[in-house]
Design a protein around this motif. Sequence first.
Motif, PDB file in Angstrom:
ATOM      1  N   ALA A 220       0.892  -1.082   0.046  1.00  0.00           N
ATOM      2  CA  ALA A 220       0.013   0.063  -0.062  1.00  0.00           C
ATOM      3  C   ALA A 220       0.938   1.176  -0.092  1.00  0.00           C
ATOM      4  O   ALA A 220       0.770   2.254  -0.739  1.00  0.00           O
ATOM      5  CB  ALA A 220      -0.824   0.078   1.237  1.00  0.00           C
ATOM      6  N   LEU A 221       1.922   1.351   0.914  1.00  0.00           N
ATOM      7  CA  LEU A 221       2.598   2.560   0.740  1.00  0.00           C
ATOM      8  C   LEU A 221       3.748   2.617  -0.233  1.00  0.00           C
ATOM      9  O   LEU A 221       3.995   3.660  -0.931  1.00  0.00           O
ATOM     10  CB  LEU A 221       3.617   2.505   2.240  1.00  0.00           C
ATOM     11  CG  LEU A 221       2.692   2.620   3.470  1.00  0.00           C
ATOM     12  CD1 LEU A 221       3.844   2.101   4.581  1.00  0.00           C
ATOM     13  CD2 LEU A 221       1.965   3.799   3.533  1.00  0.00           C
ATOM     14  N   ALA A 222       4.033   1.467  -0.753  1.00  0.00           N
ATOM     15  CA  ALA A 222       4.917   1.371  -2.205  1.00  0.00           C
ATOM     16  C   ALA A 222       4.028   1.951  -3.204  1.00  0.00           C
ATOM     17  O   ALA A 222       4.479   2.734  -3.905  1.00  0.00           O
ATOM     18  CB  ALA A 222       5.191  -0.015  -2.632  1.00  0.00           C
ATOM     19  N   LEU A 223       2.862   1.526  -3.233  1.00  0.00           N
ATOM     20  CA  LEU A 223       1.809   2.207  -4.340  1.00  0.00           C
ATOM     21  C   LEU A 223       1.598   3.585  -4.125  1.00  0.00           C
ATOM     22  O   LEU A 223       1.644   4.401  -5.134  1.00  0.00           O
ATOM     23  CB  LEU A 223       0.586   1.476  -4.398  1.00  0.00           C
ATOM     24  CG  LEU A 223       0.564   0.212  -5.107  1.00  0.00           C
ATOM     25  CD1 LEU A 223      -1.006  -0.579  -4.644  1.00  0.00           C
ATOM     26  CD2 LEU A 223       0.675   0.046  -6.359  1.00  0.00           C
ATOM     27  N   LEU A 224       1.304   4.126  -2.842  1.00  0.00           N
ATOM     28  CA  LEU A 224       1.536   5.373  -2.595  1.00  0.00           C
ATOM     29  C   LEU A 224       2.676   6.436  -3.186  1.00  0.00           C
ATOM     30  O   LEU A 224       2.686   7.330  -3.667  1.00  0.00           O
ATOM     31  CB  LEU A 224       1.169   5.718  -1.070  1.00  0.00           C
ATOM     32  CG  LEU A 224       1.094   7.164  -0.651  1.00  0.00           C
ATOM     33  CD1 LEU A 224      -0.159   7.890  -1.304  1.00  0.00           C
ATOM     34  CD2 LEU A 224       1.252   7.602   0.821  1.00  0.00           C
ATOM     35  N   LEU A 225       3.946   5.874  -2.647  1.00  0.00           N
ATOM     36  CA  LEU A 225       5.137   6.466  -3.198  1.00  0.00           C
ATOM     37  C   LEU A 225       5.327   6.627  -4.640  1.00  0.00           C
ATOM     38  O   LEU A 225       6.110   7.017  -5.475  1.00  0.00           O
ATOM     39  CB  LEU A 225       6.333   5.738  -2.649  1.00  0.00           C
ATOM     40  CG  LEU A 225       6.265   6.096  -0.844  1.00  0.00           C
ATOM     41  CD1 LEU A 225       7.668   5.420  -0.437  1.00  0.00           C
ATOM     42  CD2 LEU A 225       6.295   7.661  -0.690  1.00  0.00           C
ATOM     43  N   HIS A 226       4.722   5.398  -5.369  1.00  0.00           N
ATOM     44  CA  HIS A 226       4.800   5.307  -6.713  1.00  0.00           C
ATOM     45  C   HIS A 226       3.817   6.236  -7.810  1.00  0.00           C
ATOM     46  O   HIS A 226       3.975   6.458  -9.117  1.00  0.00           O
ATOM     47  CB  HIS A 226       4.397   3.733  -7.134  1.00  0.00           C
ATOM     48  CG  HIS A 226       4.917   3.797  -8.608  1.00  0.00           C
ATOM     49  ND1 HIS A 226       6.181   3.354  -9.134  1.00  0.00           N
ATOM     50  CD2 HIS A 226       4.303   3.021  -9.662  1.00  0.00           C
ATOM     51  CE1 HIS A 226       6.407   3.214 -10.398  1.00  0.00           C
ATOM     52  NE2 HIS A 226       5.109   2.902 -10.955  1.00  0.00           N
ATOM     53  N   GLN A 227       2.997   6.889  -7.049  1.00  0.00           N
ATOM     54  CA  GLN A 227       2.160   7.724  -7.696  1.00  0.00           C
ATOM     55  C   GLN A 227       2.992   9.104  -8.008  1.00  0.00           C
ATOM     56  O   GLN A 227       4.344   9.391  -7.804  1.00  0.00           O
ATOM     57  CB  GLN A 227       1.164   8.460  -6.586  1.00  0.00           C
ATOM     58  CG  GLN A 227       0.219   7.147  -6.179  1.00  0.00           C
ATOM     59  CD  GLN A 227      -0.604   6.451  -7.524  1.00  0.00           C
ATOM     60  OE1 GLN A 227      -0.976   7.205  -8.309  1.00  0.00           O
ATOM     61  NE2 GLN A 227      -0.434   5.170  -7.308  1.00  0.00           N
ATOM     62  N   ARG A 228       2.422   9.942  -9.010  1.00  0.00           N
ATOM     63  CA  ARG A 228       3.095  10.805  -9.723  1.00  0.00           C
ATOM     64  C   ARG A 228       3.132  12.185  -8.716  1.00  0.00           C
ATOM     65  O   ARG A 228       2.049  12.917  -8.936  1.00  0.00           O
ATOM     66  CB  ARG A 228       2.437  11.134 -10.805  1.00  0.00           C
ATOM     67  CG  ARG A 228       2.623  10.496 -12.036  1.00  0.00           C
ATOM     68  CD  ARG A 228       1.776  10.673 -13.274  1.00  0.00           C
ATOM     69  NE  ARG A 228       1.801   9.416 -14.340  1.00  0.00           N
ATOM     70  CZ  ARG A 228       1.364   9.844 -15.608  1.00  0.00           C
ATOM     71  NH1 ARG A 228       0.648  10.928 -15.832  1.00  0.00           N
ATOM     72  NH2 ARG A 228       1.541   8.842 -16.491  1.00  0.00           N
ATOM     73  N   LEU A 229       4.194  12.117  -7.898  1.00  0.00           N
ATOM     74  CA  LEU A 229       4.437  13.322  -6.874  1.00  0.00           C
ATOM     75  C   LEU A 229       5.294  14.104  -7.162  1.00  0.00           C
ATOM     76  O   LEU A 229       6.513  13.466  -7.964  1.00  0.00           O
ATOM     77  CB  LEU A 229       4.636  12.715  -5.561  1.00  0.00           C
ATOM     78  CG  LEU A 229       3.247  11.750  -4.901  1.00  0.00           C
ATOM     79  CD1 LEU A 229       3.474  11.174  -3.520  1.00  0.00           C
ATOM     80  CD2 LEU A 229       2.060  12.607  -4.892  1.00  0.00           C
ATOM     81  N   ARG A 230       5.677  15.208  -6.453  1.00  0.00           N
ATOM     82  CA  ARG A 230       6.782  16.228  -6.904  1.00  0.00           C
ATOM     83  C   ARG A 230       7.893  15.230  -6.369  1.00  0.00           C
ATOM     84  O   ARG A 230       7.727  14.585  -5.270  1.00  0.00           O
ATOM     85  CB  ARG A 230       6.374  17.396  -6.258  1.00  0.00           C
ATOM     86  CG  ARG A 230       5.429  18.352  -6.920  1.00  0.00           C
ATOM     87  CD  ARG A 230       5.497  19.641  -6.222  1.00  0.00           C
ATOM     88  NE  ARG A 230       6.576  20.316  -6.063  1.00  0.00           N
ATOM     89  CZ  ARG A 230       6.845  21.584  -5.423  1.00  0.00           C
ATOM     90  NH1 ARG A 230       5.316  21.982  -4.864  1.00  0.00           N
ATOM     91  NH2 ARG A 230       7.735  22.325  -5.334  1.00  0.00           N
ATOM     92  N   PRO A 231       9.043  15.559  -6.904  1.00  0.00           N
ATOM     93  CA  PRO A 231      10.251  14.604  -6.362  1.00  0.00           C
ATOM     94  C   PRO A 231      10.728  15.094  -4.681  1.00  0.00           C
ATOM     95  O   PRO A 231      10.970  14.281  -4.020  1.00  0.00           O
ATOM     96  CB  PRO A 231      11.369  15.102  -7.299  1.00  0.00           C
ATOM     97  CG  PRO A 231      10.942  15.472  -8.432  1.00  0.00           C
ATOM     98  CD  PRO A 231       9.333  16.213  -8.162  1.00  0.00           C
ATOM     99  N   SER A 232      10.454  16.402  -4.455  1.00  0.00           N
ATOM    100  CA  SER A 232      10.787  16.776  -3.289  1.00  0.00           C
ATOM    101  C   SER A 232       9.837  16.233  -2.138  1.00  0.00           C
ATOM    102  O   SER A 232      10.136  15.617  -1.088  1.00  0.00           O
ATOM    103  CB  SER A 232      10.744  18.328  -3.172  1.00  0.00           C
ATOM    104  OG  SER A 232       9.276  18.664  -3.421  1.00  0.00           O
ATOM    105  N   ILE A 233       8.523  16.192  -2.511  1.00  0.00           N
ATOM    106  CA  ILE A 233       7.145  15.926  -1.734  1.00  0.00           C
ATOM    107  C   ILE A 233       7.706  14.028  -1.432  1.00  0.00           C
ATOM    108  O   ILE A 233       7.508  13.639  -0.469  1.00  0.00           O
ATOM    109  CB  ILE A 233       5.913  15.992  -2.056  1.00  0.00           C
ATOM    110  CG1 ILE A 233       5.579  17.373  -2.154  1.00  0.00           C
ATOM    111  CG2 ILE A 233       4.915  15.116  -1.693  1.00  0.00           C
ATOM    112  CD1 ILE A 233       4.427  17.700  -2.709  1.00  0.00           C
ATOM    113  N   ARG A 234       8.106  13.386  -2.634  1.00  0.00           N
ATOM    114  CA  ARG A 234       8.272  12.117  -2.477  1.00  0.00           C
ATOM    115  C   ARG A 234       9.532  11.702  -1.672  1.00  0.00           C
ATOM    116  O   ARG A 234       9.427  10.645  -1.078  1.00  0.00           O
ATOM    117  CB  ARG A 234       8.613  11.438  -4.000  1.00  0.00           C
ATOM    118  CG  ARG A 234       8.729  10.049  -3.951  1.00  0.00           C
ATOM    119  CD  ARG A 234       8.992   9.349  -5.401  1.00  0.00           C
ATOM    120  NE  ARG A 234       8.013   9.782  -6.033  1.00  0.00           N
ATOM    121  CZ  ARG A 234       7.906  10.283  -7.463  1.00  0.00           C
ATOM    122  NH1 ARG A 234       9.105  11.328  -7.440  1.00  0.00           N
ATOM    123  NH2 ARG A 234       7.034  10.450  -8.164  1.00  0.00           N
ATOM    124  N   SER A 235      10.422  12.545  -1.945  1.00  0.00           N
ATOM    125  CA  SER A 235      11.404  12.226  -0.845  1.00  0.00           C
ATOM    126  C   SER A 235      11.393  12.289   0.703  1.00  0.00           C
ATOM    127  O   SER A 235      11.762  11.660   1.366  1.00  0.00           O
ATOM    128  CB  SER A 235      12.924  13.268  -1.154  1.00  0.00           C
ATOM    129  OG  SER A 235      13.037  13.014  -2.757  1.00  0.00           O
TER     130      SER A 235
END
Length: 284
Positions: A81-96
Motif C-alpha cells: 500500500a505504501l509502495a503504491l502511494l510512493l509510486h504515484q506521480r508526486l513532486r520529487p521533493s514531496i516523494r523524498s
Amino acid sequence: MVPYILVAPAVVVLCVLFVYPIARLVQLSMLDNSLVASSTRFVGSQNFVALKSDPVFWSSFGNTLMFTASSVLLHLALGLALALLLHQRLRPSIRSVFRGILIVPWMFTAAVVAINWRLILSPFGVLNGTLALMRVTPAARPVDWLGEPALAMPALVVINLWRGYPLVMLLLLAGLQNIPPELHEAGAVDGANLWGQFRYITLPSLKPVIASVALLDAIWNFRLFDLVFLTTGGGPMNQTQVLSTYDYRLAFESFRFGTASALSVMMLLFTLLLSLAYFRYQQS
C-alpha cells in the motif's frame, strides 16, 4: 592451483564462522545436560524425543508459525500500500520527504523499538491515555496490552509490523518502478480502471518480487529473537513464547544445553528449507 589458493582464505573463514559452529551444535544436541566436560555422555536422539513430549515446545512452535504468518502478510499488505502511494506521480521533493519519513522505523535497533513500545503500551502509557481522553476505555481501568494473554500476541505483531514494513515497502517500490509504464497505458486504452490495472497488470508483474520478499521475511521472522525477548520475554503465560526465546530459556535459564541444542538444530533445518525454497525460486 592459483584460483584455489585465492579462494582458500574465504573458505577458511566460512568454515571457522559457520561450518564448525554448526557441527558443534549438532554434537551438543546428542549429549546430556552436564556442564562438566569430563562427565558428558552421548544420549543420541533423547533430546529430540524430550522436545517431542514438551508442551511448551509445541505451544512455542504454534506461536512462531502464527507470528511469522501474521507478520509476513501484514508486512506485504502495508508495504504494498505504501509502495503504491510512493509510486504515484508526486513532486520529487514531496516523494523524498515521505520516503524519508516512512523508513524511519527501519533506522532503530530492536532495543530502542522494544523500550519505546513498552512505554507506549504500558497501562499508564500514551495509548491508554489517548484512549481515555477519547472515552474509548475508562481511565480507571487501563488496558495492559503486553500483559493480557489475549492481547500480547496481537500487540507484538503490531510492533513487528511497525518495525519491519519499511524494507518490504522499499523492495516492492523497486519492483513497481521496474514495471514498464506502457503496460498501464495499454490497459487504460483498453478500458481498464485503476482496480483492473492493479489486478491484471501490477500484481502479475510483482509476483516474483512478492514471492521473494515473502520468503525472506518468513526466514527473518521465524528466527526473530531480540524484539520478542525485549518486549514481552515470551510472556504472559507463554502466550508470546516463540522458538527462539524458548531456546534461550532452555539454555541459559534451565541450563538444558542438550535440549536447547536440539531445538536449535530443528530451527536450523526449518530455516534451511525456507532458504532452499528461496534459492530454488530465484533460479526458476
